[in-house]
Design a protein around this motif. Structure first.
Motif, PDB file in Angstrom:
ATOM      1  N   VAL A 373      41.280   1.040 -27.390  1.00 29.00           N
ATOM      2  CA  VAL A 373      41.440   1.161 -26.021  1.00 29.00           C
ATOM      3  C   VAL A 373      40.831   2.657 -25.467  1.00 29.00           C
ATOM      4  O   VAL A 373      40.316   2.724 -24.583  1.00 29.00           O
ATOM      5  CB  VAL A 373      42.618   0.671 -25.600  1.00 29.00           C
ATOM      6  CG1 VAL A 373      42.850   0.824 -24.091  1.00 29.00           C
ATOM      7  CG2 VAL A 373      42.909  -0.703 -25.856  1.00 29.00           C
ATOM      8  N   LYS A 374      41.331   3.689 -26.231  1.00 29.20           N
ATOM      9  CA  LYS A 374      41.203   4.983 -25.937  1.00 29.20           C
ATOM     10  C   LYS A 374      39.705   5.321 -25.841  1.00 29.20           C
ATOM     11  O   LYS A 374      39.372   5.908 -24.879  1.00 29.20           O
ATOM     12  CB  LYS A 374      42.080   5.775 -26.754  1.00 29.20           C
ATOM     13  CG  LYS A 374      43.687   5.742 -26.518  1.00 29.20           C
ATOM     14  CD  LYS A 374      44.254   7.049 -27.279  1.00 29.20           C
ATOM     15  CE  LYS A 374      44.015   6.777 -28.639  1.00 29.20           C
ATOM     16  NZ  LYS A 374      44.703   8.108 -29.591  1.00 29.20           N
ATOM     17  N   ASP A 375      39.070   4.810 -26.843  1.00 30.35           N
ATOM     18  CA  ASP A 375      37.800   5.334 -27.094  1.00 30.35           C
ATOM     19  C   ASP A 375      36.950   4.307 -26.127  1.00 30.35           C
ATOM     20  O   ASP A 375      36.043   4.996 -25.389  1.00 30.35           O
ATOM     21  CB  ASP A 375      37.416   4.807 -28.339  1.00 30.35           C
ATOM     22  CG  ASP A 375      37.748   5.766 -29.535  1.00 30.35           C
ATOM     23  OD1 ASP A 375      37.910   6.975 -29.258  1.00 30.35           O
ATOM     24  OD2 ASP A 375      38.020   5.091 -30.586  1.00 30.35           O
ATOM     25  N   LEU A 376      37.321   3.415 -25.756  1.00 24.13           N
ATOM     26  CA  LEU A 376      36.543   2.178 -24.679  1.00 24.13           C
ATOM     27  C   LEU A 376      36.826   2.800 -23.513  1.00 24.13           C
ATOM     28  O   LEU A 376      35.736   2.881 -22.480  1.00 24.13           O
ATOM     29  CB  LEU A 376      36.716   0.904 -24.958  1.00 24.13           C
ATOM     30  CG  LEU A 376      36.476   0.178 -26.123  1.00 24.13           C
ATOM     31  CD1 LEU A 376      37.204  -0.985 -26.348  1.00 24.13           C
ATOM     32  CD2 LEU A 376      34.901   0.018 -26.310  1.00 24.13           C
ATOM     33  N   ILE A 377      37.770   3.344 -22.797  1.00 24.04           N
ATOM     34  CA  ILE A 377      38.023   3.821 -21.613  1.00 24.04           C
ATOM     35  C   ILE A 377      38.022   5.238 -21.351  1.00 24.04           C
ATOM     36  O   ILE A 377      38.265   5.896 -20.263  1.00 24.04           O
ATOM     37  CB  ILE A 377      39.177   3.050 -20.873  1.00 24.04           C
ATOM     38  CG1 ILE A 377      40.581   3.759 -21.685  1.00 24.04           C
ATOM     39  CG2 ILE A 377      39.122   1.727 -21.039  1.00 24.04           C
ATOM     40  CD1 ILE A 377      41.971   3.101 -21.019  1.00 24.04           C
ATOM     41  N   HIS A 378      37.981   5.796 -22.351  1.00 20.65           N
ATOM     42  CA  HIS A 378      37.607   7.306 -22.392  1.00 20.65           C
ATOM     43  C   HIS A 378      39.089   8.140 -21.900  1.00 20.65           C
ATOM     44  O   HIS A 378      39.024   8.980 -21.104  1.00 20.65           O
ATOM     45  CB  HIS A 378      36.523   7.694 -21.779  1.00 20.65           C
ATOM     46  CG  HIS A 378      35.315   7.181 -22.120  1.00 20.65           C
ATOM     47  ND1 HIS A 378      34.914   7.466 -23.276  1.00 20.65           N
ATOM     48  CD2 HIS A 378      34.666   6.351 -21.474  1.00 20.65           C
ATOM     49  CE1 HIS A 378      33.654   6.887 -23.599  1.00 20.65           C
ATOM     50  NE2 HIS A 378      33.603   6.011 -22.546  1.00 20.65           N
ATOM     51  N   ARG A 379      40.043   7.695 -22.330  1.00 24.86           N
ATOM     52  CA  ARG A 379      41.498   8.234 -21.912  1.00 24.86           C
ATOM     53  C   ARG A 379      42.424   8.329 -23.064  1.00 24.86           C
ATOM     54  O   ARG A 379      42.199   8.085 -24.133  1.00 24.86           O
ATOM     55  CB  ARG A 379      42.191   7.008 -20.892  1.00 24.86           C
ATOM     56  CG  ARG A 379      41.582   6.511 -19.936  1.00 24.86           C
ATOM     57  CD  ARG A 379      41.527   7.607 -18.651  1.00 24.86           C
ATOM     58  NE  ARG A 379      40.778   7.073 -17.734  1.00 24.86           N
ATOM     59  CZ  ARG A 379      40.828   7.781 -16.483  1.00 24.86           C
ATOM     60  NH1 ARG A 379      41.543   8.778 -16.293  1.00 24.86           N
ATOM     61  NH2 ARG A 379      40.190   7.145 -15.278  1.00 24.86           N
ATOM     62  N   ASN A 381      46.443   9.612 -24.857  1.00 29.17           N
ATOM     63  CA  ASN A 381      47.671   9.013 -25.159  1.00 29.17           C
ATOM     64  C   ASN A 381      48.594   9.385 -23.975  1.00 29.17           C
ATOM     65  O   ASN A 381      49.266   8.144 -23.686  1.00 29.17           O
ATOM     66  CB  ASN A 381      48.310   9.617 -26.498  1.00 29.17           C
ATOM     67  CG  ASN A 381      47.789   9.065 -27.709  1.00 29.17           C
ATOM     68  OD1 ASN A 381      46.699   9.545 -28.068  1.00 29.17           O
ATOM     69  ND2 ASN A 381      48.454   8.048 -28.447  1.00 29.17           N
ATOM     70  N   GLN A 382      48.590  10.584 -23.647  1.00 30.52           N
ATOM     71  CA  GLN A 382      49.517  10.833 -22.349  1.00 30.52           C
ATOM     72  C   GLN A 382      49.138   9.955 -21.117  1.00 30.52           C
ATOM     73  O   GLN A 382      50.138   9.341 -20.412  1.00 30.52           O
ATOM     74  CB  GLN A 382      49.290  12.397 -22.019  1.00 30.52           C
ATOM     75  CG  GLN A 382      50.199  12.606 -20.774  1.00 30.52           C
ATOM     76  CD  GLN A 382      50.151  14.127 -20.529  1.00 30.52           C
ATOM     77  OE1 GLN A 382      49.425  15.125 -21.352  1.00 30.52           O
ATOM     78  NE2 GLN A 382      50.991  14.657 -19.645  1.00 30.52           N
ATOM     79  N   TRP A 383      47.836   9.803 -20.927  1.00 33.11           N
ATOM     80  CA  TRP A 383      47.466   8.966 -19.830  1.00 33.11           C
ATOM     81  C   TRP A 383      47.986   7.398 -20.089  1.00 33.11           C
ATOM     82  O   TRP A 383      48.834   6.959 -19.217  1.00 33.11           O
ATOM     83  CB  TRP A 383      45.965   8.861 -19.561  1.00 33.11           C
ATOM     84  CG  TRP A 383      45.369   7.861 -18.175  1.00 33.11           C
ATOM     85  CD1 TRP A 383      45.297   8.423 -17.052  1.00 33.11           C
ATOM     86  CD2 TRP A 383      45.013   6.629 -18.371  1.00 33.11           C
ATOM     87  NE1 TRP A 383      44.817   7.650 -16.504  1.00 33.11           N
ATOM     88  CE2 TRP A 383      44.810   6.415 -17.011  1.00 33.11           C
ATOM     89  CE3 TRP A 383      45.143   5.721 -19.213  1.00 33.11           C
ATOM     90  CZ2 TRP A 383      44.286   5.079 -16.618  1.00 33.11           C
ATOM     91  CZ3 TRP A 383      44.696   4.353 -18.755  1.00 33.11           C
ATOM     92  CH2 TRP A 383      44.159   4.154 -17.609  1.00 33.11           C
ATOM     93  N   LEU A 384      47.615   6.820 -20.980  1.00 30.78           N
ATOM     94  CA  LEU A 384      48.400   5.593 -21.527  1.00 30.78           C
ATOM     95  C   LEU A 384      49.811   5.403 -21.262  1.00 30.78           C
ATOM     96  O   LEU A 384      50.447   4.621 -20.674  1.00 30.78           O
ATOM     97  CB  LEU A 384      47.868   5.204 -22.675  1.00 30.78           C
ATOM     98  CG  LEU A 384      46.321   4.865 -22.972  1.00 30.78           C
ATOM     99  CD1 LEU A 384      45.993   4.580 -24.578  1.00 30.78           C
ATOM    100  CD2 LEU A 384      46.003   3.519 -22.313  1.00 30.78           C
ATOM    101  N   VAL A 515      49.825   9.498 -32.833  1.00 31.73           N
ATOM    102  CA  VAL A 515      50.558  10.529 -31.727  1.00 31.73           C
ATOM    103  C   VAL A 515      50.772   9.946 -30.551  1.00 31.73           C
ATOM    104  O   VAL A 515      50.155   9.031 -29.955  1.00 31.73           O
ATOM    105  CB  VAL A 515      49.404  11.570 -31.506  1.00 31.73           C
ATOM    106  CG1 VAL A 515      49.944  12.592 -30.565  1.00 31.73           C
ATOM    107  CG2 VAL A 515      48.958  12.064 -32.863  1.00 31.73           C
ATOM    108  N   ARG A 516      51.987  10.093 -29.732  1.00 34.11           N
ATOM    109  CA  ARG A 516      52.340   9.479 -28.744  1.00 34.11           C
ATOM    110  C   ARG A 516      53.236  10.644 -27.739  1.00 34.11           C
ATOM    111  O   ARG A 516      53.623  11.444 -28.149  1.00 34.11           O
ATOM    112  CB  ARG A 516      53.072   8.160 -28.912  1.00 34.11           C
ATOM    113  CG  ARG A 516      54.416   8.422 -29.336  1.00 34.11           C
ATOM    114  CD  ARG A 516      54.636   7.951 -30.648  1.00 34.11           C
ATOM    115  NE  ARG A 516      55.989   8.200 -31.169  1.00 34.11           N
ATOM    116  CZ  ARG A 516      56.481   7.827 -32.473  1.00 34.11           C
ATOM    117  NH1 ARG A 516      55.602   7.626 -33.388  1.00 34.11           N
ATOM    118  NH2 ARG A 516      57.840   8.115 -32.722  1.00 34.11           N
TER     119      ARG A 516
END
Length: 528
Positions: A373-379, A381-384, A515-516
């Motif tokens: 998901v992070k790679d697909l939406i370019h966001r 951990n902190q944003w999520l 990492v979170r």
């Protein structure tokens, strides 16, 4: 510590530790000590782990959580003998537990540790495992060594601007039993450099791999390091164990093989093409997935058409990485409960999205995890984590995720034993891409493309000759499975799976660390 009198402490045997009581006293020696790090941030320490052994030779794993490391770190080093009491016990359910004991030790703030001067050191701290025992899954601390008899070229995989290195090899023990091994990162580079520097020598290359684990792919076994920061690789070191192995090897009649030993050790380096990963697996349509009755990886070309929100898009997990449940409001124990460690200090959100995908043959459900998901939406951990905190349990998928809808991807999905045994029709995605080059190359070799591109006489248009076809499917020097690839004693190469980079469908059994930005319990008390 419990004692018969003021001077004598009664110590329990590690083999007898169970959940029947809270108070145990053990005298143990530290035989392995390491600091696991988070997968996505190898510079951040997650815990201090160790393997302990008592005078009876029984082993148990111990974990000190990161917030308690400053309290206990100075008390432990490899080889130290300590007396430990007032510790917590967790069940040994994860594959990352390195000993067969049913429990592992978790340290409390109130755990007591003191130096012990009365320890009869008669046990082998390494506890080497023979290849036959490994193949029988009868392993303890997973320490194994053998002669390297063949290697593939080291592979450089570039993914999202980051390079990974992989070396596949076959090792052989004194009995002639062979096993495939996959080395990643610095381990791959270390072995590749050693072979390159000694390529004119005929002496055997002996490796000793500590903290290795046995995996299964396609019904075959292979070894891999657990995590680079925890495992240890020794190559022809002047260790008593390696020297003894060499001596025993020299005693065997290996003169015939010694002259060809060097030629089988390859120190070349190849760079993988992005499409090669997907071409390594069978390219199938969605309607063919249920036809498989064994664990297998497949390449699927499909379009994401929606989200299955029955289970939401995230779940809350304890610091031990197991899923937590929300307590009733009238429970004094806190807002959350963890069946794993039973003590919830922090909780964090873990991303798991089930997407509905469709191709010309039908539709199915695939699971995407946080790293996808992070790679697909370019966001990041902190944003999520901020989105999860603001969502407050409503499980309303963020608008940013909708960018995935109506987009065609090439998926590498895994049919797991969990799918087969439970008839579970939601399949884990190991990797996906919408890269036009990859889509084009995989589409050319897809059943639908070959079916639609035939002449009137039934002969495929531009059908490659037999030699070219074999070179693509049988000689995959540049083909890489990012979850891992390892050689087989029969074929030389085959894909393997590394759980360390793959989330499990069973939340309770996943030990993958990431990492979170931890969400503290007070932020979550308003969850419905």
């Amino acid at each position: 510590m419990a004692a018969n009198n003021a001077d004598q402490v009664v110590f329990d045997k590690v083999a007898e530790i169970n959940a029947s009581k809270e108070s145990w006293n053990i005298r143990v020696k530290v035989v392995m000590l390491w600091k696991p790090t988070y997968i996505n941030n190898p510079n951040m320490v997650a815990s201090l782990d160790m393997i302990l052994i008592d005078q009876e030779g029984s082993r148990i794993q111990a974990t000190i959580k990161k917030n308690l490391i400053p309290v206990f770190e100075s008390l432990f080093d490899e080889g130290a003998v300590r007396e430990i009491s007032n510790f917590a016990m967790a069940s040994n359910e994860s594959e990352y537990m390195l000993v067969p004991h049913k429990h592992k030790i978790n340290f409390y703030k109130t755990t007591k540790v003191r130096v012990s001067t009365d320890f009869v050191d008669t046990v082998d701290p390494y506890h080497f495992i023979s290849f036959p025992d490994l193949l029988a899954r009868n392993f303890d601390t997973r320490v194994a060594f053998g002669e390297v008899v063949s290697t593939d070229p080291m592979r450089v995989i570039v993914e999202y601007g980051r390079e990974k290195r992989l070396m596949n090899l076959v090792a052989q023990d004194l009995s002639g039993t062979r096993i495939a091994v996959a080395l990643w990162g610095s381990f791959a580079m270390k072995l590749n450099t050693y072979i390159s520097q000694h390529n004119n020598e005929t002496a055997p290359v002996i490796i000793l791999l500590r903290l290795a684990k046995l995996k299964i792919w396609g019904g075959k076994y292979f070894l891999q390091q657990i995590i680079i920061s925890t495992s240890k690789l020794h190559i022809n070191d002047d260790m008593p164990q390696i020297l003894e192995f060499k001596s025993n090897l020299n005693a065997l009649d290996t003169n015939v093989e010694s002259s060809s030993r060097t030629s089988q050790l390859n120190s070349d380096t190849v760079v993988a093409n992005p499409e090669d990963y997907y071409l390594r697996f069978q390219i199938k349509n969605i309607d063919e997935i249920p036809d498989f009755n064994e664990e297998v990886g497949l390449t699927i070309i499909a379009t994401i058409i929606g989200f299955d929100m029955d289970d939401g898009w995230y779940s809350f997990c304890c610091d031990c990485s197991k899923k937590v449940t929300k307590n009733d409001d009238d429970v004094d124990a806190g807002p959350f409960h963890c069946d794993g460690c039973r003590f919830v200090s922090d909780v964090f959100g873990k991303i798991r999205i089930v997407v509905r995908v469709q191709d010309e043959s039908g539709s199915s459900s695939f699971v995407l995890f946080e790293r996808h998901v992070k790679d697909l939406i370019h966001r990041g951990n902190q944003w999520l984590m901020e989105k999860i905190a603001k969502d407050q349990g409503r499980q309303q998928i963020p608008d940013e995720f909708k960018i995935l809808l109506n987009k065609k991807f090439v998926f590498k999905v895994q049919i797991s034993m969990f799918n087969l045994q439970n008839n579970y029709r939601v399949y884990t995605v190991h990797k996906l891409t919408d890269d036009e080059r990859v889509l084009a190359e995989v589409t050319k070799r897809s059943p639908n493309h070959q079916h639609h591109n035939i002449n009137d006489n039934g002969i495929p248009i531009n059908k490659p000759n037999k030699e070219n076809t074999n070179s693509v499917h049988d000689d995959n020097l540049d083909v890489v499975d990012l979850e891992a690839v390892t050689p087989s004693s029969s074929t030389g190469k085959r894909p393997i799976e590394i759980d360390a980079n793959t989330d499990s469908l069973e939340w309770s059994s996943s030990k993958t660390r990431a990492v979170r930005d931890t969400l503290k319990i007070p932020k979550l008390e308003k969850l419905d």
